[in-house]
Design a protein around this motif. Sequence first.
Motif, PDB file in Angstrom:
ATOM      1  N   ILE A  34       9.749  -9.742  28.985  1.00 41.70           N
ATOM      2  CA  ILE A  34      10.726  -9.461  30.036  1.00 41.70           C
ATOM      3  C   ILE A  34      11.494  -8.181  29.738  1.00 41.70           C
ATOM      4  O   ILE A  34      11.776  -7.857  28.586  1.00 41.70           O
ATOM      5  CB  ILE A  34      11.737 -10.621  30.216  1.00 41.70           C
ATOM      6  CG1 ILE A  34      12.325 -11.041  28.869  1.00 41.70           C
ATOM      7  CG2 ILE A  34      11.109 -11.812  30.919  1.00 41.70           C
ATOM      8  CD1 ILE A  34      13.485 -11.996  29.010  1.00 41.70           C
ATOM      9  N   GLY A  35      11.822  -7.466  30.815  1.00 43.30           N
ATOM     10  CA  GLY A  35      12.738  -6.336  30.749  1.00 43.30           C
ATOM     11  C   GLY A  35      13.977  -6.727  31.536  1.00 43.30           C
ATOM     12  O   GLY A  35      13.884  -7.112  32.701  1.00 43.30           O
ATOM     13  N   VAL A  36      15.132  -6.654  30.899  1.00 38.27           N
ATOM     14  CA  VAL A  36      16.363  -7.184  31.479  1.00 38.27           C
ATOM     15  C   VAL A  36      17.428  -6.103  31.549  1.00 38.27           C
ATOM     16  O   VAL A  36      17.716  -5.458  30.547  1.00 38.27           O
ATOM     17  CB  VAL A  36      16.912  -8.333  30.601  1.00 38.27           C
ATOM     18  CG1 VAL A  36      18.028  -9.060  31.320  1.00 38.27           C
ATOM     19  CG2 VAL A  36      15.816  -9.298  30.211  1.00 38.27           C
ATOM     20  N   SER A  37      18.021  -5.908  32.717  1.00 34.33           N
ATOM     21  CA  SER A  37      19.129  -4.947  32.816  1.00 34.33           C
ATOM     22  C   SER A  37      20.423  -5.649  32.422  1.00 34.33           C
ATOM     23  O   SER A  37      20.508  -6.880  32.422  1.00 34.33           O
ATOM     24  CB  SER A  37      19.229  -4.410  34.242  1.00 34.33           C
ATOM     25  OG  SER A  37      19.750  -5.400  35.093  1.00 34.33           O
ATOM     26  N   ASN A  38      21.446  -4.867  32.112  1.00 29.92           N
ATOM     27  CA  ASN A  38      22.700  -5.489  31.651  1.00 29.92           C
ATOM     28  C   ASN A  38      23.472  -6.173  32.781  1.00 29.92           C
ATOM     29  O   ASN A  38      24.473  -6.831  32.556  1.00 29.92           O
ATOM     30  CB  ASN A  38      23.578  -4.478  30.893  1.00 29.92           C
ATOM     31  CG  ASN A  38      23.852  -3.260  31.742  1.00 29.92           C
ATOM     32  OD1 ASN A  38      23.618  -3.280  32.959  1.00 29.92           O
ATOM     33  ND2 ASN A  38      24.335  -2.202  31.122  1.00 29.92           N
ATOM     34  N   ARG A  39      22.963  -6.043  33.990  1.00 29.60           N
ATOM     35  CA  ARG A  39      23.486  -6.792  35.123  1.00 29.60           C
ATOM     36  C   ARG A  39      23.314  -8.296  34.907  1.00 29.60           C
ATOM     37  O   ARG A  39      24.028  -9.108  35.482  1.00 29.60           O
ATOM     38  CB  ARG A  39      22.676  -6.345  36.355  1.00 29.60           C
ATOM     39  CG  ARG A  39      23.122  -6.781  37.680  1.00 29.60           C
ATOM     40  CD  ARG A  39      22.342  -5.996  38.754  1.00 29.60           C
ATOM     41  NE  ARG A  39      20.900  -5.971  38.514  1.00 29.60           N
ATOM     42  CZ  ARG A  39      20.023  -6.809  39.088  1.00 29.60           C
ATOM     43  NH1 ARG A  39      20.430  -7.724  39.918  1.00 29.60           N
ATOM     44  NH2 ARG A  39      18.745  -6.699  38.842  1.00 29.60           N
ATOM     45  N   MET A  40      22.320  -8.674  34.102  1.00 31.42           N
ATOM     46  CA  MET A  40      21.971 -10.080  33.946  1.00 31.42           C
ATOM     47  C   MET A  40      22.678 -10.674  32.736  1.00 31.42           C
ATOM     48  O   MET A  40      22.665 -10.096  31.656  1.00 31.42           O
ATOM     49  CB  MET A  40      20.450 -10.175  33.776  1.00 31.42           C
ATOM     50  CG  MET A  40      19.885 -11.524  34.095  1.00 31.42           C
ATOM     51  SD  MET A  40      18.084 -11.436  34.020  1.00 31.42           S
ATOM     52  CE  MET A  40      17.663 -11.937  35.653  1.00 31.42           C
ATOM     53  N   SER A  41      23.294 -11.826  32.906  1.00 31.79           N
ATOM     54  CA  SER A  41      23.980 -12.475  31.786  1.00 31.79           C
ATOM     55  C   SER A  41      23.010 -13.354  31.014  1.00 31.79           C
ATOM     56  O   SER A  41      21.915 -13.660  31.483  1.00 31.79           O
ATOM     57  CB  SER A  41      25.117 -13.344  32.315  1.00 31.79           C
ATOM     58  OG  SER A  41      24.573 -14.464  32.999  1.00 31.79           O
TER      59      SER A  41
END
Lengths: 343, 343
Positions: B98-105
Amino acid sequence: MSEQRTEIADLGEFGLIDHLTKNIELQNASTLVGVGDDAAVIDHFGKQTVITTDLLLEGIHFDLMYTPLKHLGYKSVIVNLSDVYAMNATPTQITLSIGVSNRMSLEALEEFYEGVYVACNKYGVDLVGGDTTTSQKGFVISVTAIGEVTPDTFVKRSTAKKGDLICVSGDLGAAYLGLLFLEREKKIFLETPSVQPDLEQQTHVIGRLLKPEARKDIVEFFAEKQVVPTSMIDVSDGLSSEVLHICKQSNLGCVLYEEKIPIAEDSRLAAFKFELDPTLCALSGGEDYELLFTVAQDDYDKIKDNDQISIIGYMADIEESCHIITKGGAKHKLVAQGWNPIQ
Amino acid sequence: MSEQRTEIADLGEFGLIDHLTKNIELQNASTLVGVGDDAAVIDHFGKQTVITTDLLLEGIHFDLMYTPLKHLGYKSVIVNLSDVYAMNATPTQITLSIGVSNRMSLEALEEFYEGVYVACNKYGVDLVGGDTTTSQKGFVISVTAIGEVTPDTFVKRSTAKKGDLICVSGDLGAAYLGLLFLEREKKIFLETPSVQPDLEQQTHVIGRLLKPEARKDIVEFFAEKQVVPTSMIDVSDGLSSEVLHICKQSNLGCVLYEEKIPIAEDSRLAAFKFELDPTLCALSGGEDYELLFTVAQDDYDKIKDNDQISIIGYMADIEESCHIITKGGAKHKLVAQGWNPIQ
């Protein structure tokens, strides 16, 4: 790069896959079905299967401003093969999924695949499947590599023993220094586009960043010498981080010797240009894709004459924690990003 | 969703992986090494290995505005398992990157993984590895599934024979109609946020979009009845596209009968609300994840009583091309996006 520009949308997904995969020649007898069905089929009769995967995102893992697409394709394969070798296994197949924005032409994508195929051929690996999709922003690359290993000769991170020798292949820190040069030139170029980049002296460190190799030779050497490392990991996040993984998972401590850490002369000179300590570059810089492994002391004679292997320390009791002895004789605690003075 | 918000950056990559994978219980004896090393190790002694992969990008494959994260995690696994079943194989392991942006908690990511684990448990699959990285923009999901098949019982797309019956599991077109409802409600909500969505009548079609299942039961039925389909594919891009894949790869034509195409009553009603032809939704709508397969006519007796299997046509000479006979008796040429009147 060719001056022609073909829009990917003109081909459609299936046309694109056909186009990019039409020249595949399968190299492994174990590859029964390759690209072009719901799934690939692999015959691993009598072997154990190793599988690993990496996700590479534009802007995070690579910068297309200074990364030639062919190199990027090559490297995307290598970073996965490196993980297979780090299990003492032989890579045999990969799958490759990509997300492509319409900013990218077919010719650009062909360059990327050219690098992929060069890596596959060099390492004897078959591309057996994947997924191709549109991306709203940025180039997305996901590679999964499969490998074979003779039953129960795979090597984990968690099985090092107290007293084992800690070894590393090749030399460390170069890729990180290559990155520093390219980032510096990019900054200069963005500020003053007329300035020509001056990277001629830096072919070693830049080459290590843009076109890394996986240490197939080391795994073949183990087979030839009948050495089975007691633990192994590839160096993708920097030596410190990898040594700490082995220590943590093996529930042991370690002692490293700064003077034993292999650093190429070109890397030392490059570090000095940035006023950096070369040892810190080796400990904390990533993307070397060397193999870090431990062997029993009894195997010392088998490995000592391989000039691609450096013995850099030994595994210790967990109570001893993880240390590095500097050239000056000081003892520092190893931390993931280098070292900290002992409190 | 929990109201707590923990930043992912606080954990670091390795802390995050440990956190998200700490409760994994391996379910397959063939899984020798799972998450936590350079690669997983799978023992496929005496079996053949099937591998498939899918890349899912936010904004292209899913819209987080109306996709609950738990469902997204579930579906990310299912779409891959469906490809394994489409080889007549049994999925045993997956890797998940997965690639996760910092928008996601962290809490949001936990919900996603909850769905992943529910799917893994339901289908008896082990999560054995992956890669976790930062994304500059958007949520990136890459799943690779591995399966086992008894040697040489895997089923390709290219092996249909003239005269074989064309069959499909379950019902078609529902997921596409679910998507139309959710897109319509999203548009209404963005224009007039005070309007409450009215989706109660649409649980079938929306359920089929958000929480699809893979047809494990059909592959088990084949084993029980000792039927080996002559070709098989899963329906991810719409019936037309999949039938054409089988025809092209088998170098044959086909005849389909519109009246035989299975469409749920709820889907018919949903199609009429959008003034769409339900058959066109089945032919062109994607994401049904049903199995499309061909069987020899001799196997008719073995499959005819399974109410989850519809016989919708037969394979014909390549000279006959690919056709559909409508309810009114007209003959139309099948194209990837539905049908075209014959020229």
